[in-house]
Write a protein that holds these residues in place. Structure first.
Motif, mmCIF file in Angstrom:
data_model
loop_
_atom_site.group_PDB
_atom_site.id
_atom_site.type_symbol
_atom_site.label_atom_id
_atom_site.label_comp_id
_atom_site.label_asym_id
_atom_site.label_seq_id
_atom_site.Cartn_x
_atom_site.Cartn_y
_atom_site.Cartn_z
ATOM 1 N N ASP A 1 17.943 -81.583 33.451
ATOM 2 C CA ASP A 1 16.592 -81.152 33.813
ATOM 3 C C ASP A 1 16.627 -80.305 35.086
ATOM 4 N N GLU A 2 15.453 -79.964 35.603
ATOM 5 C CA GLU A 2 15.347 -79.111 36.785
ATOM 6 C C GLU A 2 15.986 -79.733 38.021
ATOM 7 N N GLN A 3 16.092 -81.052 38.062
ATOM 8 C CA GLN A 3 16.711 -81.738 39.194
ATOM 9 C C GLN A 3 18.207 -82.018 38.959
ATOM 10 N N GLY A 4 18.749 -81.497 37.866
ATOM 11 C CA GLY A 4 20.160 -81.698 37.569
ATOM 12 C C GLY A 4 20.485 -83.029 36.935
ATOM 13 N N GLN A 5 19.474 -83.730 36.430
ATOM 14 C CA GLN A 5 19.667 -85.046 35.817
ATOM 15 C C GLN A 5 19.705 -84.919 34.294
ATOM 16 N N SER A 6 20.458 -85.807 33.656
ATOM 17 C CA SER A 6 20.451 -85.877 32.196
ATOM 18 C C SER A 6 19.818 -87.197 31.781
ATOM 19 N N SER A 7 19.530 -87.319 30.487
ATOM 20 C CA SER A 7 18.893 -88.519 29.956
ATOM 21 C C SER A 7 19.467 -88.805 28.581
ATOM 22 N N ASP A 8 19.686 -90.073 28.283
ATOM 23 C CA ASP A 8 20.162 -90.446 26.950
ATOM 24 C C ASP A 8 19.149 -90.110 25.859
ATOM 25 N N TRP A 9 17.879 -89.965 26.230
ATOM 26 C CA TRP A 9 16.819 -89.707 25.261
ATOM 27 C C TRP A 9 16.555 -88.228 25.030
ATOM 28 N N PHE A 10 16.773 -87.390 26.052
ATOM 29 C CA PHE A 10 16.335 -86.003 25.968
ATOM 30 C C PHE A 10 17.490 -85.013 25.957
ATOM 31 N N TRP A 11 17.246 -83.893 25.294
ATOM 32 C CA TRP A 11 18.120 -82.731 25.331
ATOM 33 C C TRP A 11 17.385 -81.690 26.150
ATOM 34 N N TYR A 12 18.050 -81.104 27.111
ATOM 35 C CA TYR A 12 17.447 -80.082 27.962
ATOM 36 C C TYR A 12 18.059 -78.721 27.616
ATOM 37 N N PRO A 13 17.492 -78.022 26.617
ATOM 38 C CA PRO A 13 18.025 -76.702 26.274
ATOM 39 C C PRO A 13 17.638 -75.681 27.339
ATOM 40 N N GLU A 14 18.395 -74.598 27.392
ATOM 41 C CA GLU A 14 18.066 -73.524 28.315
ATOM 42 C C GLU A 14 16.823 -72.789 27.819
ATOM 43 N N PRO A 15 16.021 -72.255 28.740
ATOM 44 C CA PRO A 15 14.850 -71.479 28.315
ATOM 45 C C PRO A 15 15.278 -70.233 27.546
ATOM 46 N N GLY A 16 14.448 -69.818 26.639
ATOM 47 C CA GLY A 16 14.737 -68.618 25.862
ATOM 48 C C GLY A 16 13.843 -68.546 24.655
ATOM 49 N N PRO A 17 14.025 -67.509 23.857
ATOM 50 C CA PRO A 17 13.155 -67.305 22.703
ATOM 51 C C PRO A 17 13.359 -68.356 21.616
ATOM 52 N N VAL A 18 12.279 -68.666 20.924
ATOM 53 C CA VAL A 18 12.301 -69.573 19.777
ATOM 54 C C VAL A 18 11.545 -68.880 18.647
ATOM 55 N N VAL A 19 12.119 -68.881 17.460
ATOM 56 C CA VAL A 19 11.455 -68.304 16.291
ATOM 57 C C VAL A 19 10.839 -69.437 15.484
ATOM 58 N N PHE A 20 9.572 -69.297 15.150
ATOM 59 C CA PHE A 20 8.883 -70.238 14.265
ATOM 60 C C PHE A 20 8.425 -69.413 13.077
ATOM 61 N N ALA A 21 9.039 -69.603 11.906
ATOM 62 C CA ALA A 21 8.762 -68.726 10.774
ATOM 63 C C ALA A 21 8.805 -69.467 9.451
ATOM 64 N N PRO A 22 7.648 -69.718 8.841
ATOM 65 C CA PRO A 22 7.666 -70.231 7.474
ATOM 66 C C PRO A 22 8.270 -69.176 6.537
ATOM 67 N N PHE A 23 9.033 -69.629 5.559
ATOM 68 C CA PHE A 23 9.650 -68.747 4.575
ATOM 69 C C PHE A 23 8.989 -68.958 3.221
ATOM 70 N N LYS A 24 9.037 -67.952 2.367
ATOM 71 C CA LYS A 24 8.530 -68.098 1.002
ATOM 72 C C LYS A 24 9.295 -69.219 0.302
ATOM 73 N N ALA A 25 8.621 -69.928 -0.571
ATOM 74 C CA ALA A 25 9.232 -71.055 -1.280
ATOM 75 C C ALA A 25 10.465 -70.641 -2.079
ATOM 76 N N ASP A 26 10.507 -69.398 -2.550
ATOM 77 C CA ASP A 26 11.651 -68.946 -3.355
ATOM 78 C C ASP A 26 12.646 -68.103 -2.541
ATOM 79 N N SER A 27 12.587 -68.179 -1.227
ATOM 80 C CA SER A 27 13.512 -67.435 -0.373
ATOM 81 C C SER A 27 14.945 -67.870 -0.639
ATOM 82 N N ASP A 28 15.871 -66.918 -0.584
ATOM 83 C CA ASP A 28 17.287 -67.267 -0.711
ATOM 84 C C ASP A 28 17.986 -67.231 0.651
ATOM 85 N N TYR A 29 17.220 -67.233 1.730
ATOM 86 C CA TYR A 29 17.797 -67.194 3.078
ATOM 87 C C TYR A 29 18.586 -68.472 3.388
ATOM 88 N N PHE A 30 18.162 -69.597 2.811
ATOM 89 C CA PHE A 30 18.945 -70.833 2.871
ATOM 90 C C PHE A 30 18.738 -71.581 1.571
#
Length: 127
Positions: A36-65
């Motif tokens: 975290d911001e104070q340099g501490q970790s926690s067994d419960w939390f993951w502290y990812p680095e700040p940055g972009p996040v994509v939130f994207a619903p895909f068509k039901a028949d997509s072959d992307y995955f």
């Protein structure tokens, strides 16, 4: 009143403890990872680095995955080549395709966790 970010991602697993350990060991994801911001970790939390996040619903028949999966995790990485070397050394099958990579979107690779869930690894473009 807008949402300000991800609060968590929850999914079912046949072996939750084993899968959590795999994500921590192979990808550095999950409780106890990052600080975290104070340099501490926690067994419960993951502290990812700040940055972009994509939130994207895909068509039901997509072959992307795979069609039998309702979602695919996408993790932002800093050194895709270095991570792929580590994953390869651990015997994890990696898929890459030149057409996935562009100067505008960055570089991508795909793996699966031990329970078959698809994971996309994304190195955003620099600069």
């Amino acid at each position: 009143m807008p949402v300000i970010g991800w609060g968590g991602f929850f999914f079912r697993a046949r072996d939750p403890e084993g899968l959590a350990a795999w994500y921590r060991e192979m990808l550095g994801v999950g409780g106890g990872c990052g600080k975290d911001e104070q340099g501490q970790s926690s067994d419960w939390f993951w502290y990812p680095e700040p940055g972009p996040v994509v939130f994207a619903p895909f068509k039901a028949d997509s072959d992307y995955f795979a069609a039998d999966k309702t979602c695919m995790l996408n993790f932002r990485v800093r050194d895709l080549d270095g991570l792929l070397e580590q994953l390869n050394a651990a015997g994890i099958k990696i898929q890459t395709k030149a057409e996935w990579d562009t100067p505008q979107t960055g570089r991508f690779a795909r793996i699966h966790d031990p329970e078959g869930n698809p994971i996309e690894l994304w190195e955003p473009p620099q600069g």
